[in-house]
Design a protein around this motif. Structure first.
Motif, mmCIF file in Angstrom:
data_model
loop_
_atom_site.group_PDB
_atom_site.id
_atom_site.type_symbol
_atom_site.label_atom_id
_atom_site.label_comp_id
_atom_site.label_asym_id
_atom_site.label_seq_id
_atom_site.Cartn_x
_atom_site.Cartn_y
_atom_site.Cartn_z
ATOM 1 N N ASN A 95 2.561 -1.856 -4.199
ATOM 2 C CA ASN A 95 2.280 -1.772 -2.935
ATOM 3 C C ASN A 95 2.117 -3.030 -2.121
ATOM 4 O O ASN A 95 2.594 -3.335 -0.933
ATOM 5 N N THR A 96 1.334 -4.095 -3.018
ATOM 6 C CA THR A 96 0.981 -5.382 -2.604
ATOM 7 C C THR A 96 2.238 -6.295 -2.454
ATOM 8 O O THR A 96 2.436 -6.843 -1.588
ATOM 9 N N ASP A 99 2.656 2.643 1.665
ATOM 10 C CA ASP A 99 2.334 3.310 0.161
ATOM 11 C C ASP A 99 3.553 3.787 -0.393
ATOM 12 O O ASP A 99 3.775 4.923 -0.697
ATOM 13 N N PHE A 136 -3.999 -0.469 3.835
ATOM 14 C CA PHE A 136 -4.299 -2.063 3.407
ATOM 15 C C PHE A 136 -5.836 -1.920 2.653
ATOM 16 O O PHE A 136 -5.827 -2.292 1.462
ATOM 17 N N ASN A 163 -5.565 -0.262 -0.596
ATOM 18 C CA ASN A 163 -4.974 -0.854 -1.654
ATOM 19 C C ASN A 163 -5.850 -1.867 -2.265
ATOM 20 O O ASN A 163 -5.782 -2.405 -3.505
ATOM 21 N N LEU A 164 -6.886 -2.539 -1.369
ATOM 22 C CA LEU A 164 -7.860 -3.410 -1.835
ATOM 23 C C LEU A 164 -8.684 -3.051 -2.940
ATOM 24 O O LEU A 164 -9.335 -3.642 -3.860
ATOM 25 N N LEU A 175 2.556 -5.491 1.160
ATOM 26 C CA LEU A 175 1.322 -6.397 1.360
ATOM 27 C C LEU A 175 0.152 -5.217 1.346
ATOM 28 O O LEU A 175 -1.097 -5.476 2.091
ATOM 29 N N GLY A 176 0.354 -3.978 1.141
ATOM 30 C CA GLY A 176 -0.584 -2.846 0.905
ATOM 31 C C GLY A 176 -0.584 -2.168 2.501
ATOM 32 O O GLY A 176 -1.649 -1.328 2.436
ATOM 33 N N PHE A 226 -1.105 -0.764 -7.517
ATOM 34 C CA PHE A 226 -1.480 -1.711 -6.716
ATOM 35 C C PHE A 226 -0.382 -2.937 -6.727
ATOM 36 O O PHE A 226 -0.289 -3.354 -5.472
ATOM 37 N N SER A 227 0.189 -3.266 -7.632
ATOM 38 C CA SER A 227 1.090 -4.055 -7.626
ATOM 39 C C SER A 227 2.616 -3.832 -6.653
ATOM 40 O O SER A 227 3.144 -4.462 -6.063
#
Length: 293
Positions: free
Chosen positions: A144-145, A153, A112, A115-116, A149-150, A141-142
């Motif tokens: 995984n989010t 992976d 998480f 990813n941020l 939500l991250g 990033f897109s």
């Protein structure tokens, strides 16, 4: 006062605390107290003696200590302070954290946080003139989010690997010399260039803009530190002898390698030191990868 200012001011106060402490005990006539006061005075004198040409050095592990680490006396004071805080505060909490939370939970939290940081990775890649790599990072990033939500992976399973970036690396990519090695209170090993880059990195992460949510911000920072420290518990025996020198040379060697790799230089063009063996190099790479989380 914003979060970044508070964090930097706190680090500065922690960094000068050995000198303040030395002043507090200077009234004692004990010989060891006098010696400690003298050492702290010499450390502060080292800071005043830094010349402009010292700041232009591009520090690497193969250089003599006086070239790569002209502030060694002061740096060792900060290193010892960081070690004391770690052993009495951070490490005990990290041990409990590792024992209480399963590896899957810790791994999800690391994912998480990583990813941020992907948008900031992409910004640095754009500055480095690598738009395709930046688009790949934003795609990662897109994915995984939107899918987890991250907290996992899935992009990695699609062959989209992460490529960690920071502003210090970007400056090095464009040939900005590292300057001397320094130890930053709380943050640990760094250089003048990477220390300046750290300020930009802090401003570039989304957690910096949680205005009005101080509890969330500081909880996030504490969680980041404890999670990173817990990931290093298994590697504590990797460093033998003078821990300060080992950490310094590992840090400089690793940073030199990362920047050279991003420039596309051959391995033969990278300077290494002979007394860091292959096993320690592997441990260093693992430690650095863990710290990025």
């Amino acid at each position: 006062m914003d979060h970044k200012s508070l964090l930097l001011i706190s680090s500065f106060l922690i960094g000068i605390s050995p000198s303040l402490y030395a002043n507090d005990i200077s009234e004692s006539t004990d010989a060891s107290s006098l010696n400690e006061k003298k050492e702290n005075t010499n450390s502060l004198r080292d800071l005043k003696n830094v010349r402009l040409k010292d700041l232009k050095v591009d520090a690497n592990a193969a250089q003599p200590d006086k070239v790569k680490d002209p502030l060694e006396a002061f740096n060792r004071k900060v290193h010892n302070l960081n070690e004391t805080v770690d052993q009495h505060v951070v490490r005990p909490i990290a041990v409990q954290y590792k024992e209480k939370f399963p590896e899957d939970v810790r791994g999800s939290y690391s994912s998480f946080r990583n990813n941020l940081g992907e948008p900031w990775n992409a910004v640095n890649q754009l500055i480095q003139g690598k738009p395709l790599r930046a688009l790949k990072t934003l795609g990662r990033f897109s994915i995984n989010t939107l899918t987890t939500l991250g907290f996992a992976d899935p992009a990695q399973h699609l062959g989209i690997e992460t490529e960690n970036e920071n502003f210090g690396t970007t400056l090095g990519y464009y040939g900005v010399p590292s300057g001397p090695y320094i130890v930053i209170p709380v943050f640990g090993p760094s250089t003048f260039r990477d220390g300046a880059g750290l300020i930009v990195d802090i401003a570039g992460h989304p957690q910096e803009y949680l205005d009005g949510h101080d509890a969330v911000y500081w909880s996030d920072q504490a969680g980041r530190g404890i999670n990173a420290r817990a990931s290093l518990l298994d590697y504590e025996g990797a460093l033998q002898g003078d821990k300060y020198s080992a950490l310094r040379d590992i840090y400089l060697q690793r940073r030199h390698f990362v920047i050279a790799e991003k420039k596309g230089l051959d391995a033969d063009a990278i300077q290494f030191i002979d007394d860091v063996d292959d096993t320690l190099d592997e441990d260093a790479d693992e430690i650095k990868s863990k710290l990025k989380k």
